[in-house]
Design a protein around this motif. Structure first.
Motif, short mmCIF file in Angstrom:
data_model
loop_
_atom_site.label_atom_id
_atom_site.label_comp_id
_atom_site.label_asym_id
_atom_site.label_seq_id
_atom_site.Cartn_x
_atom_site.Cartn_y
_atom_site.Cartn_z
N ALA A 28 43.50 16.71 8.26
CA ALA A 28 43.39 15.19 9.18
C ALA A 28 44.49 14.57 8.74
CB ALA A 28 42.05 14.79 9.06
N HIS A 29 44.81 14.40 7.40
CA HIS A 29 46.03 13.54 6.84
C HIS A 29 46.94 14.42 5.99
CE1 HIS A 29 43.16 10.30 7.75
NE2 HIS A 29 41.88 11.37 7.25
N PRO A 30 47.76 14.70 6.53
CA PRO A 30 48.85 15.66 5.82
C PRO A 30 49.62 15.10 4.63
CG PRO A 30 49.13 15.84 8.15
CD PRO A 30 48.16 14.75 7.97
N PHE A 31 49.39 13.92 4.40
CA PHE A 31 50.21 13.28 3.58
C PHE A 31 49.23 13.38 2.24
CE2 PHE A 31 47.57 9.82 5.30
CZ PHE A 31 46.87 9.37 4.31
N VAL A 32 48.16 13.48 2.24
CA VAL A 32 47.35 13.69 1.16
C VAL A 32 47.60 15.03 0.42
CG1 VAL A 32 44.86 14.05 0.51
CG2 VAL A 32 45.64 12.33 2.06
N ASP A 33 47.91 15.03 -0.75
CA ASP A 33 48.07 16.48 -1.58
C ASP A 33 46.87 17.05 -1.91
OD1 ASP A 33 47.47 15.16 -3.88
OD2 ASP A 33 49.72 14.66 -4.32
N ALA A 34 46.94 18.37 -2.40
CA ALA A 34 45.69 18.82 -2.78
C ALA A 34 44.84 18.30 -3.96
CB ALA A 34 45.99 20.43 -3.45
N ARG A 35 45.50 17.64 -4.92
CA ARG A 35 44.92 16.92 -6.09
C ARG A 35 44.21 15.85 -5.50
NH1 ARG A 35 47.66 17.29 -12.06
NH2 ARG A 35 45.80 16.03 -13.03
#
Length: 523
Positions: free
Chosen positions: A427-434
């Motif tokens: 939903a928020h591609p700018f959010v990385d896995a960490r």
């Protein structure tokens, strides 16, 4: 109403508060106080909770952060306590899978200490005493072949692996308080009880706003003293009650070091003095080592991890790890005071971890329930027992209800964290896995609400350092009573390990300046 309740003292201290008589005033914003307030509200009582500082300001944010039965308590024949705690592990795990998760512990066999057969017997009892269903059973380990043996000295060849659970202790408190507020509890932080007296069937209690100095009176049909290390001070100094019950203040200190090993299991190390020390993966890049047991004779708020205690913990772990832990490896240390019931034990280690509940009431007089001792794993059961103690005075209250009811953000399966983090990233591609995993581990399904309709990182407002943003801080101020940088960095999270002193100061300045506007907007 929920948002208004969550904003604390200035909204709470209105004319209705002065004139109405509530059912219960809970003193103390630690895990026991917030747990009791939540349970009482769910049973239909009108409740106010006051805390002189921030939620989880003291003991409840300074634990070893485990839901565990207490393996070593078996040696002190605390079978009832251990069984209750073991049963609770899985009950709590289901209710808060975002802030609690299963953790495997490696127990190396030390040839100079407890024999292997005794360890095996203790772990067999531990596996079967509490009706374990979710958590995997104990197994034997060949430490020369298993990855868990790699960081250890070669002398440790055999060991065992068993299950307990991790919990974010201070978030546990904040979420109990938030759920209590959702159910109608007036939660007032930074509000001190300055005096109380019985007036027939009610208590008249004077409260003071720690920031403005404003004093108001509240009337309650009953009082719960869940003051933790301050329970005796409240009992004799504020409620002016006499009781033979006493607490024993025991200081537990911890150190946090740079990451000492790469796997996701924890260690439990036996010591020649009879104690055990944990070494636990912590906040991805660190290792948590604790705890000590020292009688504490200073003021409860003066607890610090001394150089002596830090050295003890370093040496205790270094007895097992092949690479010794140096003083410069320690990045943070903390200490808390456990308010144990004074059962006359010879040592702090042997003092009971069980809780004791006493109701002080005469005739038709308003009751006061005092909470002595307890451990974080049994906080929910303690709350149930406290309300049952008060039932004769509140016969209208409903039955117990908290078992299995999720805390805010926790309404998802125990194994659903990875899926939630993936959904957040989609939903928020700018959010990385960490970043995604940190948000889900703190807020569960509410993480999506914090990010809202943000399309890029900048949409989350001011960036305070690491991945802490204005959107998250506003959420904590509006819904979790955060008012200062320390509330956010050391209790609602452990981002204090990440931000620089300059960044922390900038956050505090922003919160002090923006706070009144955020409160006004929430109204």
């Amino acid at each position: 109403m929920r948002v208004h309740v969550a904003l604390g003292l200035r909204i709470g201290m209105n004319a209705d508060m002065r004139n109405d008589i509530i059912d219960l005033l809970v003193i103390g914003g630690g895990v026991n106080g917030c747990g009791i307030a939540r349970d009482a509200a769910g049973r239909g009582l009108t409740v106010t909770l006051c805390e002189k500082d921030d939620l989880a300001q003291a003991t409840s944010s300074a634990s070893t952060k485990l839901f565990h039965g207490g393996l070593r308590y078996l040696e002190f024949y605390e079978f009832r306590l251990v069984r209750e705690a073991l049963v609770e592990r899985e009950t709590l795990l289901r209710a808060m899978p975002h802030i609690s998760w299963p953790l495997r512990f490696v127990l190396p066999h030390h040839s100079g200490l407890r024999p292997r057969w005794l360890l095996r017997l203790g772990l067999f009892i531990y596996d079967h005493l509490g009706g374990r269903k979710i958590l995997p059973a104990t197994k034997s380990l060949n430490l020369r072949e298993n990855a868990a043996g790699k960081p250890l000295k070669p002398m440790f060849e055999r060991g065992f692996e068993y299950s307990d659970c991790w919990v974010e202790d201070s978030r546990l408190v904040a979420l109990n308080a938030r759920d209590a507020a959702d159910r109608g509890v007036r939660v007032m932080t930074r509000t001190m009880v300055v005096g109380a007296e019985r007036d027939g069937s009610v208590w008249r209690v004077s409260l003071r706003d720690a920031e403005t100095g404003e004093t108001r009176e509240l009337r309650a049909k009953g009082v719960v003293n869940a003051g933790g290390p301050w329970v005796e001070d409240i009992l004799s100094g504020k409620l002016r009650l006499n009781t033979p019950d006493r607490i024993r203040l025991v200081r537990g200190s911890h150190i946090v070091t740079k990451k000492l090993f790469d796997h996701d299991r924890a260690y439990i190390f036996q010591q020649s003095d009879g104690r055990i020390v944990f070494a636990i993966p912590y906040e991805t890049d660190f290792t948590l080592i604790g705890t000590t047991d020292r009688d504490h004779t200073d003021a409860p708020g003066a607890a610090v991890c001394t150089d002596e205690e830090a050295d003890y913990l370093r040496k205790a772990a270094s007895e097992y790890f092949e690479k010794p832990i140096a003083a410069e490896d320690v990045v943070w240390r903390y200490s808390g005071v456990r308010p144990l019931y004074d059962d006359g034990a010879k040592s702090a280690t042997a003092a009971t971890r069980d809780y004791v509940l006493r109701v002080e009431a005469t005739g038709e007089g308003a009751p006061a329930l005092n909470v002595f001792g307890g451990k974080i794993t049994t906080y929910r059961r303690l709350a149930e027992a406290a309300l049952e103690k008060l039932r004769p005075h509140f016969p209208q209250m409903g039955p117990g209800w908290t078992a299995g009811v999720p805390l805010p953000g926790g309404d998802f399966p125990v194994d659903g964290v990875a899926r939630l983090a993936d959904d957040l990233r989609k939903a928020h591609p700018f959010v990385d896995a960490r970043f995604a995993l940190r948000l889900v581990r703190a807020y569960g399904v509410d993480a999506a609400k914090i990010l809202g309709d943000a399309l890029k990182f900048e949409d989350l407002g001011r960036h305070f350092g690491w991945n802490l943003t204005e959107a998250e801080v506003r959420w904590l101020m509006e819904r979790e009573w955060a008012r200062r940088a320390d509330d956010v960095l050391w209790r609602r999270s452990k981002m204090g390990l990440r931000l620089t002193k300059r960044e922390a100061a900038a956050l505090d300045d922003w919160m002090r300046e923006a706070g009144p506007a955020i409160v006004a907007a929430a109204e």
